[in-house]
Write an enzyme that holds these catalytic residues in place. Structure first.
Site, PDB file in Angstrom:
ATOM      1  CG  ASN A  18      -0.368  -0.218   2.506  1.00  0.00           C
ATOM      2  OD1 ASN A  18       0.801  -0.582   2.601  1.00  0.00           O
ATOM      3  ND2 ASN A  18      -1.134   0.011   3.545  1.00  0.00           N
TER       4      ASN A  18
ATOM      5  CD  GLU B 216       4.775  -0.913  12.564  1.00  0.00           C
ATOM      6  OE1 GLU B 216       3.542  -0.907  12.724  1.00  0.00           O
ATOM      7  OE2 GLU B 216       5.545  -0.307  13.316  1.00  0.00           O
TER       8      GLU B 216
ATOM      9  CE  LYS C  73       9.114 -10.237  -0.378  1.00  0.00           C
ATOM     10  NZ  LYS C  73       8.098  -9.776  -1.347  1.00  0.00           N
TER      11      LYS C  73
ATOM     12  CB  SER D 240       4.240  -6.107  -1.844  1.00  0.00           C
ATOM     13  OG  SER D 240       3.232  -6.804  -2.554  1.00  0.00           O
TER      14      SER D 240
ATOM     15  CD  GLU E  67      -5.927  -5.518   7.803  1.00  0.00           C
ATOM     16  OE1 GLU E  67      -5.314  -6.581   7.583  1.00  0.00           O
ATOM     17  OE2 GLU E  67      -5.356  -4.436   8.037  1.00  0.00           O
TER      18      GLU E  67
ATOM     19  CD  GLU F 144       8.014   0.507  10.417  1.00  0.00           C
ATOM     20  OE1 GLU F 144       6.934   0.745   9.850  1.00  0.00           O
ATOM     21  OE2 GLU F 144       9.009   0.032   9.835  1.00  0.00           O
TER      22      GLU F 144
ATOM     23  CB  CYS G  91      -2.032  -1.032   8.366  1.00  0.00           C
ATOM     24  SG  CYS G  91      -0.977   0.396   8.633  1.00  0.00           S
TER      25      CYS G  91
HETATM   26  P1  NDP Z   1       1.095  -9.750   3.221  1.00  0.00           P
HETATM   27  O1  NDP Z   1       1.169 -10.141   4.643  1.00  0.00           O
HETATM   28  O2  NDP Z   1       0.400 -10.642   2.273  1.00  0.00           O
HETATM   29  O3  NDP Z   1       2.581  -9.547   2.643  1.00  0.00           O
HETATM   30  C1  NDP Z   1       3.505  -8.654   3.249  1.00  0.00           C
HETATM   31  C2  NDP Z   1       4.890  -8.950   2.695  1.00  0.00           C
HETATM   32  O4  NDP Z   1       5.376 -10.186   3.220  1.00  0.00           O
HETATM   33  C3  NDP Z   1       4.935  -9.087   1.182  1.00  0.00           C
HETATM   34  O5  NDP Z   1       6.133  -8.510   0.695  1.00  0.00           O
HETATM   35  C4  NDP Z   1       4.915 -10.586   1.000  1.00  0.00           C
HETATM   36  O6  NDP Z   1       5.437 -10.959  -0.240  1.00  0.00           O
HETATM   37  C5  NDP Z   1       5.787 -11.035   2.150  1.00  0.00           C
HETATM   38  N1  NDP Z   1       5.610 -12.410   2.569  1.00  0.00           N
HETATM   39  C6  NDP Z   1       4.523 -13.225   2.415  1.00  0.00           C
HETATM   40  N2  NDP Z   1       4.749 -14.440   2.985  1.00  0.00           N
HETATM   41  C7  NDP Z   1       5.992 -14.388   3.524  1.00  0.00           C
HETATM   42  C8  NDP Z   1       6.794 -15.317   4.270  1.00  0.00           C
HETATM   43  N3  NDP Z   1       6.364 -16.551   4.577  1.00  0.00           N
HETATM   44  N4  NDP Z   1       8.043 -14.940   4.670  1.00  0.00           N
HETATM   45  C9  NDP Z   1       8.501 -13.689   4.380  1.00  0.00           C
HETATM   46  N5  NDP Z   1       7.789 -12.771   3.675  1.00  0.00           N
HETATM   47  C10 NDP Z   1       6.541 -13.113   3.259  1.00  0.00           C
HETATM   48  O7  NDP Z   1       0.484  -8.284   3.230  1.00  0.00           O
HETATM   49  P2  NDP Z   1      -0.022  -7.410   1.987  1.00  0.00           P
HETATM   50  O8  NDP Z   1       1.111  -7.125   1.085  1.00  0.00           O
HETATM   51  O9  NDP Z   1      -1.263  -8.037   1.450  1.00  0.00           O
HETATM   52  O10 NDP Z   1      -0.389  -6.030   2.739  1.00  0.00           O
HETATM   53  C11 NDP Z   1      -1.571  -5.826   3.428  1.00  0.00           C
HETATM   54  C12 NDP Z   1      -1.383  -6.079   4.909  1.00  0.00           C
HETATM   55  O11 NDP Z   1      -0.336  -5.268   5.421  1.00  0.00           O
HETATM   56  C13 NDP Z   1      -2.619  -5.704   5.701  1.00  0.00           C
HETATM   57  O12 NDP Z   1      -2.891  -6.675   6.687  1.00  0.00           O
HETATM   58  C14 NDP Z   1      -2.223  -4.399   6.360  1.00  0.00           C
HETATM   59  O13 NDP Z   1      -2.913  -4.110   7.525  1.00  0.00           O
HETATM   60  C15 NDP Z   1      -0.763  -4.604   6.596  1.00  0.00           C
HETATM   61  N6  NDP Z   1      -0.097  -3.316   6.746  1.00  0.00           N
HETATM   62  C16 NDP Z   1       0.358  -2.948   7.992  1.00  0.00           C
HETATM   63  C17 NDP Z   1       0.924  -1.702   8.196  1.00  0.00           C
HETATM   64  C18 NDP Z   1       1.438  -1.295   9.536  1.00  0.00           C
HETATM   65  O14 NDP Z   1       2.281  -0.395   9.595  1.00  0.00           O
HETATM   66  N7  NDP Z   1       0.997  -1.869  10.631  1.00  0.00           N
HETATM   67  C19 NDP Z   1       1.039  -0.732   7.088  1.00  0.00           C
HETATM   68  C20 NDP Z   1       0.583  -1.246   5.827  1.00  0.00           C
HETATM   69  C21 NDP Z   1       0.009  -2.489   5.678  1.00  0.00           C
HETATM   70  P3  NDP Z   1       4.460 -11.075  -1.519  1.00  0.00           P
HETATM   71  O15 NDP Z   1       3.381 -10.067  -1.378  1.00  0.00           O
HETATM   72  O16 NDP Z   1       5.375 -10.771  -2.625  1.00  0.00           O
HETATM   73  O17 NDP Z   1       3.919 -12.454  -1.455  1.00  0.00           O
END
Ligand code: NDP
Length: 485
Positions: free
Chosen positions: A154, A251, A177, A179, A382, A459, A285
């Site tokens: 996002n 986060e 890395k 997304s 969520e 953060e 988030c």
């Molecule tokens: P995901 O949890 O699906 O993915 C987050 C990242 O982790 C991506 O880069 C993903 O790669 C990677 N990832 C997935 N599986 C693994 C694993 N087993 N080991 C290591 N890395 C992995 O989240 P989204 O990208 O869908 O983002 C939305 C989510 O993020 C929501 O729940 C939102 O609330 C949260 N968020 C939290 C924030 C905060 O500051 N608290 C701010 C912004 C978002 P890939 O996508 O390439 O599979």
């Protein structure tokens, strides 16, 4: 494309772009049209090895520099980000689909704020002196080593900077890395950091799906993992990091409450509900997606909300007048549509929105449900899309208990003119980030992060330094040393 969206190569390692076409192709789709705007490749084991080895090799010399020297480079990078704000904002819009109206004031600018803030702080990092009679202990604040950053889709520029800036300020190196949905922006952050004078190998970006993130997290050379993502991913990454006793910042997601009391300024409360549900098409988030409204003002609140939503300009994200863009991907749109169907099926009242727009791209209308009950799916999970759930309440104690009755604890907000109540409610919220008569501000000076299942660590702010450095105690004896034999 009027703007080049295909990067020079997929990865940025050791100060240069690197490609390995053996990696699985990653197509980048522009959310506003559905068209492909770039193809990158997921990191192969060879690319992961190059990135971690570069980060490991470069870190000691960087940590040995003075904080002033490190900070100067970060602040120079902040200046370049600001100078290029227009181009970076256009790229952020292509990467995510968020309207230029937002990206031009939020993304590169907040990334620059982080680089400037932590750049300024780098020179202030010190240990302390502890006198013990004639002996003494001094502490050294030392870097952790190699940090891994894993980002959600996002806020790709902001997340790359929020993790990179404190890590680098403290003398660490980073492998980031993004997304796979939004792989473009972090490459620009890496490019700009190096243009600003960052030595090669200190900030590397590699692309990939979750498996690449998982490989990074389990690498024994990695000392710290900072993830922005969902709770299920957080559980996996936290567990993998725990096996290697690595430092973590998590986060994660939320289902945050926003409480609107009967004495609230309705116009401001509606503004808060709009900012906390529909900015970035609801893909934030910390959004306040459970809006508890006192029954005495419920009708006035909903009427004004529906009127204000008619003012949303939905369409081409590049048009500066557009204030509401598409969902990031067809997949995310499908997930959100599933929740809208569940809301209707479980008996919530659809006040407005709910439909996909009849045009290319992944556009959903801003959607409001009223008469939502605490146990409905749309009030518990969520959604990460433009879906607001409005719930009724009459009593402060009751609404407090309901607001806190969730596994999440990322954020919470209260709207009231009663000063004592505002602070009492903020104190009683089980959440890491709370708002009084506002919502979703995230200045770099303030700690940001979640409690309960929404995260570990903070953060931004001085607090982030604790999560990117460690203390070493050095005991100094001034006199002779006694031993039992
Ligand atoms: P995901 O949890 O699906 O993915 C987050 C990242 O982790 C991506 O880069 C993903 O790669 C990677 N990832 C997935 N599986 C693994 C694993 N087993 N080991 C290591 N890395 C992995 O989240 P989204 O990208 O869908 O983002 C939305 C989510 O993020 C929501 O729940 C939102 O609330 C949260 N968020 C939290 C924030 C905060 O500051 N608290 C701010 C912004 C978002 P890939 O996508 O390439 O599979």
């Amino acid at each position: 494309m009027p703007y080049p969206t295909q990067p020079t190569a997929s990865h940025y390692i050791n100060g240069q772009y690197v490609e390995d076409t053996a990696g699985t192709p990653i197509d980048v789709i522009y959310a506003a049209t559905g068209e492909k705007i770039a193809t990158l490749h997921s990191a192969t084991p060879a690319i992961i090895e190059q990135a971690v080895a570069a980060a490991k090799a470069a870190q000691p010399a960087w940590a040995a520099m003075t904080g002033t020297e490190r900070g100067r480079i970060l602040r120079r990078a902040a200046d370049i980000l600001r100078e290029r704000n227009h181009d970076l904002s256009v790229l952020e819009t292509y990467d995510t689909g968020k309207p230029y109206q937002e990206t031009s004031v939020v993304d590169a600018t907040s990334g620059a704020d982080a680089l400037e803030y932590f750049g300024g702080m780098a020179a202030t990092l010190t240990g302390e002196h502890i006198q013990l009679g004639e002996d003494w202990v001094y502490t050294r604040r030392e870097a952790l080593g190699v940090c891994v950053g894993i980002g959600a889709w996002n806020y790709p520029t902001q997340i790359a900077c929020w993790k990179g800036a404190p890590a680098l300020a403290c003398g660490n190196s980073m492998v980031f890395k993004p997304s796979e949905t939004t792989p473009l922006c972090a490459l620009k952050v890496a490019e700009i950091l190096h243009e600003a004078g960052l030595p090669a190998g200190l900030y590397n970006v590699i692309q990939g799906l979750g498996d690449v993130g998982a490989a990074l997290v389990t690498d024994p050379r990695v000392d710290k993992v900072s993830l922005t993502g969902s709770v299920p991913t957080g559980r996996k990454v936290y567990a993998a990091a725990a096996a290697g006793i690595k430092h973590v910042t998590m986060e994660l997601g939320g289902k945050s409450p926003m409480i609107v009391f009967e004495d609230a300024d309705i116009e401001n409360a509606v503004s808060g509900a709009i900012l906390g549900n529909f900015y970035s098409s609801g893909q934030v988030c910390s959004n306040g997606t459970r809006v508890f409204v006192h029954t005495a003002i419920k009708d006035a609140f909903l009427t004004r909300l529906a009127e204000r939503l008619k003012g949303a300009v939905i369409g081409d994200p590049m048009d500066p007048d557009t204030s509401f863009g598409p969902m990031v991907s067809a997949r995310q749109m499908g997930i959100v549509q599933g929740y809208i169907e569940k809301g209707i099926a479980e008996g919530a009242r659809l006040v407005c929105g709910g439909k996909q727009l009849d045009q290319d791209g992944f556009f959903l209308e801003p959607t409001v449900f009223a008469d939502v009950k605490d146990d409905m799916t749309i009030a518990r999970e969520e959604i990460f899309g433009p879906v607001m759930a409005v719930l009724d309440f009459e009593d402060e104690d009751d609404v407090m208990a309901r607001a806190n009755d969730t596994e999440f604890g990322l954020a919470a907000g209260v709207f009231t003119r009663d000063l004592s109540r505002a602070h009492r409610v903020a104190a009683n919220f089980e959440a890491g980030t709370c708002y009084i008569n506002t919502y979703n501000d995230a200045p770099v000076e303030a700690p940001f992060g979640g409690s309960k299942n929404s995260g570990v660590g903070r953060e931004n702010s001085k607090a982030a330094i604790e999560h990117y450095s460690q203390l070493k105690s050095v005991y100094v004896r001034m006199g002779d040393l006694e031993a039992p034999f």
